[in-house]
Scaffold this motif. Structure first.
Motif, PDB file in Angstrom:
ATOM      1  N   THR A  79      43.756  17.620  20.552  1.00 37.26           N
ATOM      2  CA  THR A  79      42.581  18.460  20.302  1.00 37.26           C
ATOM      3  C   THR A  79      41.754  18.639  21.569  1.00 37.26           C
ATOM      4  OG1 THR A  79      42.515  17.774  17.985  1.00 37.26           O
ATOM      5  CG2 THR A  79      40.488  18.687  18.903  1.00 37.26           C
ATOM      6  N   LEU A  80      41.578  17.570  22.338  1.00 38.33           N
ATOM      7  CA  LEU A  80      40.800  17.671  23.577  1.00 38.33           C
ATOM      8  C   LEU A  80      41.483  18.562  24.610  1.00 38.33           C
ATOM      9  CD1 LEU A  80      39.503  14.001  23.956  1.00 38.33           C
ATOM     10  CD2 LEU A  80      38.142  16.042  23.430  1.00 38.33           C
ATOM     11  N   TYR A  81      42.805  18.462  24.719  1.00 36.25           N
ATOM     12  CA  TYR A  81      43.529  19.359  25.630  1.00 36.25           C
ATOM     13  C   TYR A  81      43.318  20.816  25.220  1.00 36.25           C
ATOM     14  CZ  TYR A  81      46.247  15.633  27.947  1.00 36.25           C
ATOM     15  OH  TYR A  81      46.640  14.544  28.674  1.00 36.25           O
ATOM     16  N   ALA A  82      43.446  21.100  23.925  1.00 34.60           N
ATOM     17  CA  ALA A  82      43.260  22.470  23.431  1.00 34.60           C
ATOM     18  C   ALA A  82      41.824  22.935  23.636  1.00 34.60           C
ATOM     19  CB  ALA A  82      43.638  22.548  21.956  1.00 34.60           C
ATOM     20  N   LEU A  83      40.877  22.061  23.388  1.00 34.88           N
ATOM     21  CA  LEU A  83      39.468  22.408  23.580  1.00 34.88           C
ATOM     22  C   LEU A  83      39.194  22.752  25.035  1.00 34.88           C
ATOM     23  CD1 LEU A  83      36.615  22.638  22.412  1.00 34.88           C
ATOM     24  CD2 LEU A  83      36.352  20.179  22.811  1.00 34.88           C
ATOM     25  N   GLY A  84      39.726  21.952  25.947  1.00 34.09           N
ATOM     26  CA  GLY A  84      39.548  22.245  27.374  1.00 34.09           C
ATOM     27  C   GLY A  84      40.122  23.601  27.739  1.00 34.09           C
ATOM     28  N   HIS A  85      41.307  23.894  27.235  1.00 35.88           N
ATOM     29  CA  HIS A  85      41.942  25.187  27.498  1.00 35.88           C
ATOM     30  C   HIS A  85      41.072  26.327  26.967  1.00 35.88           C
ATOM     31  CE1 HIS A  85      45.058  28.238  27.877  1.00 35.88           C
ATOM     32  NE2 HIS A  85      44.797  28.575  26.626  1.00 35.88           N
ATOM     33  N   ASN A  86      40.556  26.177  25.754  1.00 39.11           N
ATOM     34  CA  ASN A  86      39.733  27.228  25.150  1.00 39.11           C
ATOM     35  C   ASN A  86      38.401  27.409  25.867  1.00 39.11           C
ATOM     36  OD1 ASN A  86      41.651  27.899  23.231  1.00 39.11           O
ATOM     37  ND2 ASN A  86      40.866  26.440  21.740  1.00 39.11           N
ATOM     38  N   ILE A  87      37.827  26.315  26.358  1.00 41.32           N
ATOM     39  CA  ILE A  87      36.569  26.429  27.107  1.00 41.32           C
ATOM     40  C   ILE A  87      36.802  27.172  28.420  1.00 41.32           C
ATOM     41  CG2 ILE A  87      34.866  25.094  28.414  1.00 41.32           C
ATOM     42  CD1 ILE A  87      34.792  23.142  26.062  1.00 41.32           C
ATOM     43  N   VAL A  88      37.916  26.874  29.092  1.00 39.16           N
ATOM     44  CA  VAL A  88      38.249  27.601  30.326  1.00 39.16           C
ATOM     45  C   VAL A  88      38.425  29.087  30.028  1.00 39.16           C
ATOM     46  CG1 VAL A  88      40.070  27.934  32.061  1.00 39.16           C
ATOM     47  CG2 VAL A  88      39.217  25.636  31.569  1.00 39.16           C
ATOM     48  N   ALA A  89      39.156  29.394  28.972  1.00 39.63           N
ATOM     49  CA  ALA A  89      39.375  30.806  28.607  1.00 39.63           C
ATOM     50  C   ALA A  89      38.051  31.494  28.271  1.00 39.63           C
ATOM     51  CB  ALA A  89      40.334  30.896  27.429  1.00 39.63           C
ATOM     52  N   THR A  90      37.166  30.790  27.585  1.00 39.12           N
ATOM     53  CA  THR A  90      35.857  31.358  27.242  1.00 39.12           C
ATOM     54  C   THR A  90      35.026  31.597  28.497  1.00 39.12           C
ATOM     55  OG1 THR A  90      35.868  30.301  25.071  1.00 39.12           O
ATOM     56  CG2 THR A  90      33.731  30.964  25.943  1.00 39.12           C
ATOM     57  N   ALA A  91      35.012  30.644  29.409  1.00 41.52           N
ATOM     58  CA  ALA A  91      34.256  30.811  30.658  1.00 41.52           C
ATOM     59  C   ALA A  91      34.795  31.999  31.449  1.00 41.52           C
ATOM     60  CB  ALA A  91      34.314  29.534  31.486  1.00 41.52           C
ATOM     61  N   GLN A  92      36.115  32.139  31.502  1.00 41.12           N
ATOM     62  CA  GLN A  92      36.702  33.267  32.221  1.00 41.12           C
ATOM     63  C   GLN A  92      36.349  34.591  31.543  1.00 41.12           C
ATOM     64  OE1 GLN A  92      40.767  31.887  32.126  1.00 41.12           O
ATOM     65  NE2 GLN A  92      40.660  31.157  34.250  1.00 41.12           N
ATOM     66  N   ASP A  93      36.372  34.604  30.225  1.00 40.84           N
ATOM     67  CA  ASP A  93      36.026  35.816  29.482  1.00 40.84           C
ATOM     68  C   ASP A  93      34.555  36.186  29.694  1.00 40.84           C
ATOM     69  OD1 ASP A  93      36.641  37.951  27.670  1.00 40.84           O
ATOM     70  OD2 ASP A  93      35.537  36.856  26.115  1.00 40.84           O
ATOM     71  N   LEU A  94      33.683  35.200  29.668  1.00 41.09           N
ATOM     72  CA  LEU A  94      32.262  35.468  29.913  1.00 41.09           C
ATOM     73  C   LEU A  94      32.035  35.983  31.339  1.00 41.09           C
ATOM     74  CD1 LEU A  94      30.652  32.385  28.135  1.00 41.09           C
ATOM     75  CD2 LEU A  94      30.444  34.782  27.446  1.00 41.09           C
ATOM     76  N   ALA A  95      32.768  35.422  32.290  1.00 41.47           N
ATOM     77  CA  ALA A  95      32.643  35.889  33.672  1.00 41.47           C
ATOM     78  C   ALA A  95      33.100  37.341  33.797  1.00 41.47           C
ATOM     79  CB  ALA A  95      33.447  34.996  34.608  1.00 41.47           C
ATOM     80  N   ARG A  96      34.212  37.695  33.149  1.00 40.69           N
ATOM     81  CA  ARG A  96      34.689  39.085  33.181  1.00 40.69           C
ATOM     82  C   ARG A  96      33.660  40.010  32.525  1.00 40.69           C
ATOM     83  NH1 ARG A  96      39.659  36.593  32.217  1.00 40.69           N
ATOM     84  NH2 ARG A  96      39.403  36.816  29.958  1.00 40.69           N
ATOM     85  N   THR A  97      33.080  39.566  31.413  1.00 40.78           N
ATOM     86  CA  THR A  97      32.076  40.387  30.714  1.00 40.78           C
ATOM     87  C   THR A  97      30.843  40.584  31.587  1.00 40.78           C
ATOM     88  OG1 THR A  97      32.861  39.586  28.581  1.00 40.78           O
ATOM     89  CG2 THR A  97      30.655  40.527  28.634  1.00 40.78           C
ATOM     90  N   ASP A  98      30.401  39.504  32.232  1.00 36.41           N
ATOM     91  CA  ASP A  98      29.253  39.617  33.140  1.00 36.41           C
ATOM     92  C   ASP A  98      29.534  40.588  34.285  1.00 36.41           C
ATOM     93  OD1 ASP A  98      27.778  37.840  31.667  1.00 36.41           O
ATOM     94  OD2 ASP A  98      27.927  36.177  33.090  1.00 36.41           O
ATOM     95  N   GLN A  99      30.753  40.480  34.844  1.00 34.20           N
ATOM     96  CA  GLN A  99      31.119  41.351  35.950  1.00 34.20           C
ATOM     97  C   GLN A  99      31.149  42.803  35.502  1.00 34.20           C
ATOM     98  OE1 GLN A  99      31.315  40.389  39.079  1.00 34.20           O
ATOM     99  NE2 GLN A  99      31.704  42.484  39.712  1.00 34.20           N
ATOM    100  N   ALA A 100      31.697  43.043  34.336  1.00 36.35           N
ATOM    101  CA  ALA A 100      31.765  44.416  33.822  1.00 36.35           C
ATOM    102  C   ALA A 100      30.367  44.956  33.525  1.00 36.35           C
ATOM    103  CB  ALA A 100      32.615  44.466  32.555  1.00 36.35           C
ATOM    104  N   ALA A 101      29.474  44.082  33.069  1.00 38.78           N
ATOM    105  CA  ALA A 101      28.106  44.517  32.765  1.00 38.78           C
ATOM    106  C   ALA A 101      27.325  44.846  34.030  1.00 38.78           C
ATOM    107  CB  ALA A 101      27.381  43.437  31.978  1.00 38.78           C
ATOM    108  N   ARG A 102      27.683  44.225  35.139  1.00 35.24           N
ATOM    109  CA  ARG A 102      27.002  44.498  36.413  1.00 35.24           C
ATOM    110  C   ARG A 102      27.346  45.891  36.866  1.00 35.24           C
ATOM    111  NH1 ARG A 102      28.365  38.922  37.763  1.00 35.24           N
ATOM    112  NH2 ARG A 102      26.450  37.751  37.699  1.00 35.24           N
TER     113      ARG A 102
END
Length: 102
Positions: A79-102
């Motif tokens: 579960t912790l391995y999966a959670l870490g993977h999902n948090i990384v994916a979420t951070a990357q998605d938020l970064a892409r969204t922020d970049q697109a919003a700029r």
């Protein structure tokens, strides 16, 4: 009052680092713990059947408990391995969204 500006922000670098480094390291600790102590401590519970506590004493019950606990600890690691993977994916998605919003 709705959140806006800095109140709405997230520290994406920290999210990414926690997902990529902290959680996998913690998961690895749980993985290591899931194998149990060296020497399989439940063997210390083997007793002669003449004592009246079964053929080998409480070994079977202790061994079963150790096995169940090991399985649950392994589940936590997974579960912790999966959670870490999902948090990384979420951070990357938020970064892409922020970049697109700029």
């Amino acid at each position: 009052m709705s959140l806006h500006g800095a109140e709405l922000g997230a520290d994406l670098a920290r999210l990414y680092d926690d997902g990529a480094v902290l959680l996998p390291a913690t998961a690895a600790d749980f993985d290591a713990a899931s194998s149990g102590p060296d020497g399989m401590a439940e063997y210390a519970f083997i007793r002669d059947g003449q004592l009246g506590v079964g053929v080998s004493g409480p070994y079977a019950e202790i061994s079963g408990l150790a096995s169940a606990l090991s399985g649950r600890i392994g589940d936590v690691a997974t579960t912790l391995y999966a959670l870490g993977h999902n948090i990384v994916a979420t951070a990357q998605d938020l970064a892409r969204t922020d970049q697109a919003a700029r």
